[in-house]
Design a protein around this motif. Structure first.
Motif, short mmCIF file in Angstrom:
data_model
loop_
_atom_site.label_atom_id
_atom_site.label_comp_id
_atom_site.label_asym_id
_atom_site.label_seq_id
_atom_site.Cartn_x
_atom_site.Cartn_y
_atom_site.Cartn_z
N LEU A 1 -17.54 44.06 0.71
CA LEU A 1 -16.83 44.00 2.10
C LEU A 1 -16.94 45.45 2.60
N GLU A 2 -17.37 45.51 3.78
CA GLU A 2 -17.46 46.61 4.62
C GLU A 2 -15.91 46.74 5.51
N VAL A 3 -15.36 47.70 5.12
CA VAL A 3 -13.97 48.00 5.93
C VAL A 3 -14.37 48.40 7.50
N PRO A 4 -13.91 47.65 8.35
CA PRO A 4 -14.14 48.31 9.68
C PRO A 4 -13.52 49.67 9.87
N SER A 5 -14.15 50.59 10.75
CA SER A 5 -13.49 51.78 10.90
C SER A 5 -14.13 52.26 12.49
N GLY A 6 -13.56 53.17 12.82
CA GLY A 6 -13.75 53.55 14.21
C GLY A 6 -12.64 53.72 14.98
N ASP A 7 -12.42 54.54 15.96
CA ASP A 7 -11.23 54.51 16.88
C ASP A 7 -10.87 53.39 17.51
N ALA A 8 -11.94 52.78 18.16
CA ALA A 8 -11.68 51.32 18.97
C ALA A 8 -11.04 50.24 18.30
N VAL A 9 -11.56 49.97 16.89
CA VAL A 9 -10.98 49.22 16.02
C VAL A 9 -9.52 49.57 15.56
N GLN A 10 -9.37 50.75 15.45
CA GLN A 10 -8.15 51.25 14.89
C GLN A 10 -6.91 50.94 15.95
N THR A 11 -7.39 51.13 17.18
CA THR A 11 -6.49 51.13 18.23
C THR A 11 -6.09 49.50 18.48
N VAL A 12 -7.15 48.48 18.22
CA VAL A 12 -6.85 47.20 18.57
C VAL A 12 -6.02 46.63 17.33
N ARG A 13 -6.36 47.22 15.96
CA ARG A 13 -5.63 47.10 14.99
C ARG A 13 -4.10 47.26 15.14
N GLN A 14 -3.90 48.42 15.70
CA GLN A 14 -2.23 48.84 16.03
C GLN A 14 -1.75 47.91 16.72
N GLU A 15 -2.51 47.77 17.77
CA GLU A 15 -1.81 46.80 18.94
C GLU A 15 -1.42 45.55 18.36
N LEU A 16 -2.45 44.84 17.31
CA LEU A 16 -2.21 43.61 17.02
C LEU A 16 -0.92 43.72 15.95
N LEU A 17 -0.65 44.77 15.24
CA LEU A 17 0.21 44.85 14.28
C LEU A 17 1.42 45.11 14.82
N ASP A 18 1.55 45.61 16.00
CA ASP A 18 2.60 45.98 16.83
C ASP A 18 3.17 44.55 17.40
N LEU A 19 2.24 43.37 17.80
CA LEU A 19 2.50 42.19 18.10
C LEU A 19 3.26 41.27 16.87
N GLY A 20 2.77 41.84 15.75
CA GLY A 20 3.16 40.98 14.71
C GLY A 20 1.94 40.24 13.87
N PHE A 21 0.87 40.70 14.14
CA PHE A 21 -0.13 39.97 13.45
C PHE A 21 -0.20 40.29 11.96
N ASP B 1 -1.05 39.15 24.49
CA ASP B 1 -0.06 39.62 24.86
C ASP B 1 1.25 38.97 24.05
N PHE B 2 0.76 38.15 23.17
CA PHE B 2 1.88 37.54 22.31
C PHE B 2 1.09 36.80 20.99
N ILE B 3 2.01 36.80 19.89
CA ILE B 3 1.42 36.43 18.84
C ILE B 3 2.47 35.62 18.06
N LEU B 4 1.79 34.42 17.61
CA LEU B 4 2.94 33.46 16.85
C LEU B 4 2.03 33.27 15.51
N THR B 5 3.07 33.13 14.45
CA THR B 5 2.52 33.01 13.10
C THR B 5 3.18 31.83 12.29
N GLU B 6 2.29 31.29 11.70
CA GLU B 6 3.13 30.06 10.69
C GLU B 6 2.53 30.13 9.40
N SER B 7 3.27 30.14 8.41
CA SER B 7 2.81 30.08 6.85
C SER B 7 3.27 28.83 6.18
#
Lengths: 490, 178
Positions: free
Chosen positions: A249-269, A289-295
């Motif tokens: 597995l290649e772990v995604p890196s790069g500033d753009a990816v990290q920025t989007v990752r943080q956005e998603l984590l802040d939304l609850g991904f 702008d909104f994330i819903l999760t169900e497990s």
């Protein structure tokens, strides 16, 4: 005669005594059993009878052709040197036997359902039908040659060819509504012709000279049984899983990816699921702008497992669905269906996902492709692979056939944290948007022992019941209520 | 041709019935004769002899005692053996165990008793072994022919015949000496 002790006689002397004394007629059951053609003809006749019908119960669709093919071969083997027609029948019998072994092996592998293999078997079946007709022609003409050799007029066998043609014609035209009775009648006529054929040999058959054999019939049968066992073992052990292309597995890196990752984590991904997505998939999630999760955890139990004092193996599958909303003129959602095996007792065959995405209804439309992959960890390294198959397939079932989305794959028994996902986009066709309904059904194979081998995808596409032996299906529905101030789960 | 019709035609001494017998049952008769008589002329003459014997003895055929083909095979076999015995003998060292062609009544009685002993022993064998015995010693088929018709190897038949003879030796053993 000299009163020499019988035990003192050598073999030749004892033979002479037996030849001299054995002049009383044998009992009828012995004299009636005397025929050079009896064994050969009865094997050919029975073999053709058993291979001319398909019975789909008690594994007779396997047993009858298996035994019949061998009987035909042994029958023609005895007669192969009598004339060239029987030799032709012998060659055709070998081809039939080889074809049966080949298709038997294919039915024991996951390849059996692949389109290329289905086409191969279909075309091959037509070739084998021609071989069968050649074999029957060889039988008929061979018998006629024996009859001529015996000074008798040639007769018999033509009816068998005619009825075989009719049965092929019926299969060819594949008319709906052909009553089963018609097939049964044709089959009975074939059996009658076989019986008449064997009777025609009652006089001429004494002119036949069976060919000597280097391998006895019993040894040939044992070798054949061993071949079947070897084919079964090899196929079960080595061809029961899809070939997957596992890469580190290649772990995604790069500033753009990290920025989007943080956005998603802040939304609850969920972070563990986010870690499994590719770089492109992460970047494509931007703008939500909104994330819903169900497990939901599914505990899979094997059918017919008797617990007694045995501890039931734990097989726990967690399915997590994540919905990302994208505002716009028409509301859009990105849906991620993720599965993870929390515990499992190994993987022995194939797995499958059947999905009924939101865009199957008329309220949502598909935007973009469905993507996804499977992953697992082993000795500190993460591996990923694309699905063996990802696309649509017709599913049988009530109220009628439907085109569903399927993903087919195999997981290695080694390693841990076996997981995977499917991700897709959908846009509402109406304002306000209707609720989102997305079904994610996971089919798990828990037993290798099945004949014919059916993949998890085939099992589901055939509309088989949920708890069919060897498989378990975990059904998940992800419902998003889109109306109201904020979306929610139903 | 229907067997019953042919038998009736023979009994009625119908024209052409003998020819029909040769046509339909010639292969069977040849099958019985050929292992016993190697010479083709002897075979043809014996075939004719068999047909005449059937013609003469047709009234003796009783369906309740056995099949038509069984009856024919016995007549054919006996005719072939008679022919073989009438031929000039091949050079062979005579031993005391080879039976004399013309025995006195005492020898004939002894011969008959031993035959009965033998058949009791043979009929105590399993059916498959009985068939092998009759093929080899009554119909005088070669081991190669028996092996080919049974779908097995020459060696296997030789082994089975050896075991049959061993059983017969054990069963006959002392009785033959009484």
């Amino acid at each position: 005669m000299n009163d020499k002790d019988i035990s003192g006689l050598n073999d030749t002397e004892f033979d002479d005594i037996l030849l001299d004394l054995a002049d009383a007629p044998p009992p009828p059951e012995v004299s009636d059993a005397l025929s050079p053609w009896g064994n050969a003809m009865s094997r050919i006749v029975w073999g053709i009878g058993w291979t001319s019908i398909t019975l789909n119960f008690l594994y007779l669709d396997f047993l009858l052709p298996a035994v019949g093919a061998m009987m035909i071969l042994l029958g023609f083997r005895s007669l192969r040197r009598e004339n060239r027609w029987f030799a032709l029948g012998y060659g055709c019998a070998w081809v039939r036997l080889f074809w049966w072994l080949l298709t038997f092996g294919i039915r024991l592998t996951v390849l059996g359902g692949d389109k290329a293999m289905v086409d191969f078997r279909t075309y091959g079946a037509w070739v084998i039908l021609c071989v069968e007709l050649l074999m029957l022609l060889g039988l008929r003409n061979g018998i006629h040659a024996v009859q001529r050799k015996a000074g008798l007029p040639p007769e018999g066998g033509t009816g068998l060819l005619v009825f075989k043609f009719i049965s092929i014609f019926l299969a060819l035209i594949q008319l709906n509504g052909i009553p089963a009775l018609l097939f049964i009648i044709v089959y009975i006529l074939i059996l009658r012709e076989l019986y008449r054929l064997s009777k025609t040999m009652e006089e001429a058959g004494y002119a036949v000279s069976p060919a000597p054999v280097r391998v006895s019939d019993d040894a040939a049968k044992r070798a054949y049984t061993a071949a079947i066992a070897v084919v079964a073992l090899v196929c079960y052990l080595f061809f029961n899983q899809y070939p997957m292309d596992w890469q580190a597995l290649e772990v995604p890196s790069g500033d753009a990816v990290q920025t989007v990752r943080q956005e998603l984590l802040d939304l609850g991904f969920p972070e563990d699921i986010l870690n499994d997505l590719t770089e492109d998939e992460i970047l494509a999630c931007s703008g939500a702008d909104f994330i819903l999760t169900e497990s939901q955890d599914h505990h899979l139990e094997r059918k017919y497992l008797i617990s007694l004092d045995l501890e039931q193996p734990e097989n726990t599958l967690r399915i997590t669905s994540v919905g990302l909303r994208y505002p716009g003129e028409r509301e859009s959602w990105k849906l991620v269906h993720h599965f993870r095996w929390l515990t499992n007792d190994g993987f022995c065959g194939t797995e499958a996902i059947q999905m009924w995405p939101a865009f199957e209804s008329g309220n949502w439309r598909q935007t973009g492709e469905v993507t996804g992959r499977v992953l697992y960890n082993h000795e500190g390294v993460s591996y990923e692979s694309g699905y063996h198959y990802l696309g649509t397939m017709t599913t049988s079932g009530w109220p009628g056939p439907s085109e569903d989305l399927y993903a087919a794959f195999s997981l290695p028994s080694r390693g841990e944290n076996h997981r995977g996902y499917l991700i897709y986009d959908t846009t509402a066709t109406s304002v306000p948007p209707a609720s989102v309904h997305s079904w994610f059904n996971y089919v798990h194979q828990y037993s290798r022992l099945q004949f014919p081998v059916q993949t998890a995808m085939q099992k589901e596409a055939n509309g088989s019941p949920n708890l069919e032996w060897g498989f378990f299906t975990a059904i998940t529905e992800f419902q998003i209520r889109t109306f109201g101030e904020t979306p929610g789960l139903n | 041709m229907d067997q019953t019709e042919l038998i009736r035609a023979l009994r009625e001494r119908s024209d052409g019935s003998l020819e029909l017998l040769r046509l339909h049952y010639g292969p069977l008769i040849r099958y019985i004769i050929n292992p016993i008589l190697p010479d083709s002329r002897d075979r043809e003459e014996t075939l004719s002899d068999v047909l005449l014997r059937v013609w003469d003895k047709i009234e003796q055929y009783d369906p309740s005692l056995g099949s038509w083909t069984g009856w024919l095979s016995v007549i054919a076999r006996n005719a072939a053996v008679d022919r073989a015995r009438s031929l000039p003998p091949q050079t062979k060292e005579l031993t005391p165990d080879i039976p004399a062609p013309h025995s006195d009544p005492e020898q004939e009685l002894l011969h008959k008793e031993r035959r009965e002993l033998l058949y009791r022993a043979v009929h105590s064998l399993p059916r498959e072994e009985q068939i092998l015995f009759y093929r080899k010693y009554y119909y005088r088929q070669s081991t190669a022919q028996i092996a080919a018709e049974c779908g097995t190897t020459l060696r296997a038949i030789e082994g089975r015949l050896y075991r049959i003879k061993h059983k017969l030796r054990n069963k006959l053993g002392g009785d033959f000496n009484e």
